[in-house]
Motif scaffolding. Structure first.
Motif, PDB file in Angstrom:
ATOM      1  N   CYS A   9       0.718  -1.229   0.256  1.00 39.62           N
ATOM      2  CA  CYS A   9      -0.174  -0.050  -0.073  1.00 39.62           C
ATOM      3  C   CYS A   9       0.872   1.353   0.075  1.00 39.62           C
ATOM      4  CB  CYS A   9      -0.945  -0.016   0.946  1.00 39.62           C
ATOM      5  SG  CYS A   9      -0.142  -0.281   2.623  1.00 39.62           S
ATOM      6  N   LEU A  10       1.999   1.118   0.622  1.00 40.90           N
ATOM      7  CA  LEU A  10       2.836   2.194   0.495  1.00 40.90           C
ATOM      8  C   LEU A  10       3.430   2.422  -0.806  1.00 40.90           C
ATOM      9  CD1 LEU A  10       5.532   1.700   3.495  1.00 40.90           C
ATOM     10  CD2 LEU A  10       2.884   3.083   3.487  1.00 40.90           C
ATOM     11  N   ASP A  11       3.785   1.506  -1.609  1.00 41.25           N
ATOM     12  CA  ASP A  11       4.198   1.649  -3.028  1.00 41.25           C
ATOM     13  C   ASP A  11       2.973   2.520  -3.914  1.00 41.25           C
ATOM     14  OD1 ASP A  11       6.827   0.754  -2.410  1.00 41.25           O
ATOM     15  OD2 ASP A  11       6.149  -1.302  -3.002  1.00 41.25           O
ATOM     16  N   ILE A  12       1.838   2.038  -3.481  1.00 46.39           N
ATOM     17  CA  ILE A  12       0.633   2.371  -4.290  1.00 46.39           C
ATOM     18  C   ILE A  12       0.356   3.736  -4.049  1.00 46.39           C
ATOM     19  CG2 ILE A  12      -1.698   1.872  -4.930  1.00 46.39           C
ATOM     20  CD1 ILE A  12      -1.046  -1.308  -4.630  1.00 46.39           C
ATOM     21  N   SER A  13       0.183   4.211  -2.739  1.00 48.37           N
ATOM     22  CA  SER A  13      -0.350   5.266  -2.480  1.00 48.37           C
ATOM     23  C   SER A  13       0.284   5.892  -1.338  1.00 48.37           C
ATOM     24  CB  SER A  13      -1.841   5.247  -2.198  1.00 48.37           C
ATOM     25  OG  SER A  13      -2.222   6.530  -1.886  1.00 48.37           O
ATOM     26  N   PRO A  14       1.722   6.236  -1.397  1.00 47.22           N
ATOM     27  CA  PRO A  14       2.660   6.914  -0.485  1.00 47.22           C
ATOM     28  C   PRO A  14       2.089   8.075   0.376  1.00 47.22           C
ATOM     29  CG  PRO A  14       3.608   7.357  -2.701  1.00 47.22           C
ATOM     30  CD  PRO A  14       2.208   6.305  -2.905  1.00 47.22           C
ATOM     31  N   ASP A  15       0.958   8.821  -0.666  1.00 44.28           N
ATOM     32  CA  ASP A  15       0.403  10.090   0.184  1.00 44.28           C
ATOM     33  C   ASP A  15      -0.418   9.580   1.307  1.00 44.28           C
ATOM     34  OD1 ASP A  15       1.806  11.608  -1.597  1.00 44.28           O
ATOM     35  OD2 ASP A  15       0.213  12.120  -2.855  1.00 44.28           O
ATOM     36  N   THR A  16      -1.071   8.365   1.230  1.00 46.73           N
ATOM     37  CA  THR A  16      -2.056   8.061   2.108  1.00 46.73           C
ATOM     38  C   THR A  16      -1.829   7.010   3.118  1.00 46.73           C
ATOM     39  OG1 THR A  16      -3.669   7.761   0.073  1.00 46.73           O
ATOM     40  CG2 THR A  16      -4.287   6.554   2.299  1.00 46.73           C
ATOM     41  N   PHE A  17      -0.627   6.322   2.878  1.00 50.22           N
ATOM     42  CA  PHE A  17      -0.075   5.200   3.980  1.00 50.22           C
ATOM     43  C   PHE A  17       1.461   5.672   4.198  1.00 50.22           C
ATOM     44  CE2 PHE A  17      -3.421   3.191   1.371  1.00 50.22           C
ATOM     45  CZ  PHE A  17      -4.187   2.906   2.410  1.00 50.22           C
ATOM     46  N   VAL A  18       1.867   5.585   5.562  1.00 56.06           N
ATOM     47  CA  VAL A  18       3.172   5.888   5.790  1.00 56.06           C
ATOM     48  C   VAL A  18       3.552   4.591   7.055  1.00 56.06           C
ATOM     49  CG1 VAL A  18       2.186   7.192   7.769  1.00 56.06           C
ATOM     50  CG2 VAL A  18       4.525   7.436   6.758  1.00 56.06           C
ATOM     51  N   TYR A  19       4.950   4.284   7.015  1.00 54.77           N
ATOM     52  CA  TYR A  19       5.210   3.640   8.021  1.00 54.77           C
ATOM     53  C   TYR A  19       5.647   4.134   8.984  1.00 54.77           C
ATOM     54  CZ  TYR A  19       8.328   0.023   9.983  1.00 54.77           C
ATOM     55  OH  TYR A  19       8.840  -0.858  11.097  1.00 54.77           O
ATOM     56  N   ASN A  20       5.344   3.558  10.137  1.00 61.41           N
ATOM     57  CA  ASN A  20       5.662   4.432  11.586  1.00 61.41           C
ATOM     58  C   ASN A  20       6.626   3.411  12.044  1.00 61.41           C
ATOM     59  OD1 ASN A  20       5.736   4.900  14.291  1.00 61.41           O
ATOM     60  ND2 ASN A  20       3.672   5.982  14.285  1.00 61.41           N
ATOM     61  N   GLU A  21       7.693   4.154  12.240  1.00 60.29           N
ATOM     62  CA  GLU A  21       9.046   3.430  12.348  1.00 60.29           C
ATOM     63  C   GLU A  21       9.003   2.818  13.919  1.00 60.29           C
ATOM     64  OE1 GLU A  21      12.930   4.875  11.470  1.00 60.29           O
ATOM     65  OE2 GLU A  21      12.273   5.363   9.465  1.00 60.29           O
ATOM     66  N   ASP A  22       8.396   4.100  14.809  1.00 57.46           N
ATOM     67  CA  ASP A  22       8.574   3.895  16.324  1.00 57.46           C
ATOM     68  C   ASP A  22       7.458   2.627  16.814  1.00 57.46           C
ATOM     69  OD1 ASP A  22      10.184   5.728  16.646  1.00 57.46           O
ATOM     70  OD2 ASP A  22       8.635   7.410  16.799  1.00 57.46           O
ATOM     71  N   LEU A  23       6.476   2.714  16.151  1.00 53.02           N
ATOM     72  CA  LEU A  23       5.599   1.519  16.544  1.00 53.02           C
ATOM     73  C   LEU A  23       5.502   0.319  15.726  1.00 53.02           C
ATOM     74  CD1 LEU A  23       2.448   4.178  16.994  1.00 53.02           C
ATOM     75  CD2 LEU A  23       3.832   3.057  18.631  1.00 53.02           C
ATOM     76  N   ASP A  24       6.085   0.375  14.472  1.00 59.33           N
ATOM     77  CA  ASP A  24       6.405  -0.588  13.558  1.00 59.33           C
ATOM     78  C   ASP A  24       5.159  -1.284  12.877  1.00 59.33           C
ATOM     79  OD1 ASP A  24       7.811  -2.485  12.096  1.00 59.33           O
ATOM     80  OD2 ASP A  24       7.609  -3.948  13.661  1.00 59.33           O
ATOM     81  N   PHE A  25       4.331  -0.247  12.470  1.00 64.12           N
ATOM     82  CA  PHE A  25       3.275  -0.574  11.690  1.00 64.12           C
ATOM     83  C   PHE A  25       2.895   0.354  10.670  1.00 64.12           C
ATOM     84  CE2 PHE A  25       0.259   1.672  14.094  1.00 64.12           C
ATOM     85  CZ  PHE A  25       0.304   1.499  15.340  1.00 64.12           C
ATOM     86  N   ILE A  26       2.104   0.174   9.795  1.00 63.22           N
ATOM     87  CA  ILE A  26       1.490   1.213   8.742  1.00 63.22           C
ATOM     88  C   ILE A  26       0.585   1.921   9.374  1.00 63.22           C
ATOM     89  CG2 ILE A  26       0.723   1.245   6.301  1.00 63.22           C
ATOM     90  CD1 ILE A  26       3.312  -0.216   6.254  1.00 63.22           C
TER      91      ILE A  26
END
Ligand code: SF4
Length: 63
Positions: A18-35
């Motif tokens: 989903c990050l690849d398809i819509s990087p404006d919509t989905f983001v990876y939260n590094e601290d929490l380790d989820f999308i």
């Protein structure tokens, strides 16, 4: 306020599709380790629909 994409974190396998398809919509939260869904007034419906369609875990939907 329009519809909002939601992620079922219990289903998500972190494939990043989903990050690849819509990087404006989905983001990876590094601290929490989820999308996460980015907070926006409006979302690109076509991109989000595409991400929903391609999510291998069916973890994405509109709310
Ligand atoms: S495409 Fe689906 S399974 Fe892959 S990271 Fe996004 S929500 Fe998770």
């Amino acid at each position: 306020m329009g519809k909002i994409p939601v992620i079922d974190i219990s289903e998500c396998n972190g494939c990043d599709g989903c990050l690849d398809i819509s990087p404006d919509t989905f983001v990876y939260n590094e601290d929490l380790d989820f999308i996460e869904v980015v907070e926006r007034d409006q979302y690109d419906t076509a991109e989000v629909d595409e991400a929903i369609k391609n999510c291998p875990k069916n973890a994405l939907s509109w709310e």
